[in-house]
Design an enzyme around this catalytic site. Structure first.
Site, PDB file in Angstrom:
ATOM      1  CG  HIS A  58     -73.695  34.369 -61.234  1.00  0.00           C
ATOM      2  ND1 HIS A  58     -72.374  34.227 -61.278  1.00  0.00           N
ATOM      3  CD2 HIS A  58     -74.085  34.210 -62.416  1.00  0.00           C
ATOM      4  CE1 HIS A  58     -72.023  33.951 -62.285  1.00  0.00           C
ATOM      5  NE2 HIS A  58     -73.094  33.945 -63.161  1.00  0.00           N
ATOM      6  CD  GLU A  83     -71.520  35.274 -57.986  1.00  0.00           C
ATOM      7  OE1 GLU A  83     -71.796  36.055 -58.920  1.00  0.00           O
ATOM      8  OE2 GLU A  83     -71.824  34.197 -57.581  1.00  0.00           O
ATOM      9  CB  CYS A 141     -72.176  30.123 -63.996  1.00  0.00           C
ATOM     10  SG  CYS A 141     -73.177  31.122 -65.549  1.00  0.00           S
TER      11      CYS A 141
END
Length: 369
Positions: free
Chosen positions: A343, A345, A257
């Site tokens: 993202h 995760e 990001c």
């Protein structure tokens, strides 16, 4: 269903548009850039994501608070959004492993919120008119006074916010006897990123946003990580310099990001503020290397210029966002470095993008051979 008497509240946009609603219960005013998230679940993760610092969140899911909160479902140590706009706020909740109500959680963090807003109309307005600053008022301050105060709120373009959410002191995460050591630059890092690295046999030292390359290198890491975070990447000159020095030494580097944008800037690729940004857990991305699609979690209002990246002799674009063809990932051809704008995760796929952490470990292994 709400069972409490709520006081009137308003949402005032910088262009003068007003939406009416009701106060969740915290009296006051709050300012920030208005944005919306299309995720159907995960509101607590959204509210505690440091990348949302300075932003008023519109949740497009009409029901918020219905499953309460859980101490394990946080991405930082506190609520990071500036305020909340929602349709139906549930003061009551039902979930076996909830640790409390969202109302009490907001009171603890003193978050000003407005409910009973036509969020479909508001989201469509933001989508059509672009991101802009706004104020939520639940204490009866006059509209004229709010307009004066709102006019003094800085625009997100040019705003450095990483310093507001980064750790003040270095700290460690994971098992100190793990196989790999990672130096992570905290620009607003999400806890689940650290969990994913630790799960892959990594011991992470997390450094403040203004740490130098020497600070990170003194840990003698096997790899480096540049985190997500809020605000405009261009003012982060120190982080850009750190990325340049890591690349000069051709050490394994992974960015997510804001970290992805920093790597772009370190290579002379500029960034721009997007009209509306990408925020949600249903964003389609295509991996140009494998040809596979990924359903991704995204949260960003800035992006790197695709044409500049395409014309850069050392950059290969590896992922694109299928809604607007913006750059969603890249790698450097002659360096041990890659990054993504989304993202992995967060795993809404649920596992579509988890390979990126494995790829980072493989790059570390390759650098040691």
């Amino acid at each position: 269903m709400n069972y409490k008497t709520q006081q009137p509240a308003i949402l005032l946009l910088s262009d003068g548009t007003i939406f009416h609603g009701k106060s969740i219960g915290i009296s006051g005013t709050t300012f920030g850039e208005l944005c919306f998230n299309t995720g159907m679940t995960g509101y607590q993760e959204i509210f505690t994501d440091p990348s949302y610092f300075g932003q008023i969140m519109i949740t497009t899911n009409p029901h918020i608070g219905n499953y309460g909160v859980n101490a394990e479902e946080v991405e930082s140590d506190s609520v990071k959004i500036a305020g909340l706009v929602c349709k139906n706020f549930s003061f009551n909740y039902s979930r076996d492993n909830a640790s409390g109500s969202l109302e009490d959680y907001f009171k603890k963090h003193n978050l000003v919120c407005i409910s009973d807003v036509d969020t479909r109309a508001l989201t469509a307005y933001v989508r059509d008119h672009g991101a802009q600053n706004a104020v939520i008022c639940t204490d009866g301050t006059s509209v004229e006074e709010l307009k004066k105060q709102l006019a003094n709120v800085p625009d997100m373009k040019g705003l450095e916010l990483a310093s507001k959410v980064s750790t003040k002191q270095p700290y460690f995460f994971g098992n100190e006897n793990a196989k790999y050591k990672i130096s992570a630059l905290d620009l607003g890092i999400k806890t689940n990123i650290l969990r994913n690295l630790a799960k892959r046999n990594c011991y992470i030292k997390v450094f403040p946003y203004d740490a130098t390359y020497k600070d990170l290198a003194d840990f003698n890491p096997d790899g480096y990580f540049l985190s997500n975070g809020p605000g405009d990447p261009e003012p982060l000159r120190g982080a850009i310099q750190v990325a340049k020095e890591i690349l000069e030494n051709n050490q394994p580097l992974f960015g997510i990001c804001l970290g992805h944008q920093i790597i772009g800037l370190a290579n002379g690729v500029s960034t721009f503020k997007m009209f509306g940004g990408h925020r949600g857990i249903n964003h389609p991305v295509k991996n140009l290397i494998t040809g596979k699609g990924e359903i991704t979690s995204q949260n960003h209002g800035f992006a790197i210029h695709r044409e500049e990246a395409e014309n850069h002799p050392e950059i290969e674009i590896t992922h694109i966002h299928l809604n607007d063809n913006t750059v969603a990932g890249m790698r450097l051809k002659n360096k041990n470095c890659f990054s993504v704008q989304y993202h992995p995760e967060a795993s809404p796929g649920p596992h579509d993008s988890s390979y990126l952490f494995d790829q980072f470990i493989e790059n570390i292994k390759a650098s040691q051979n």
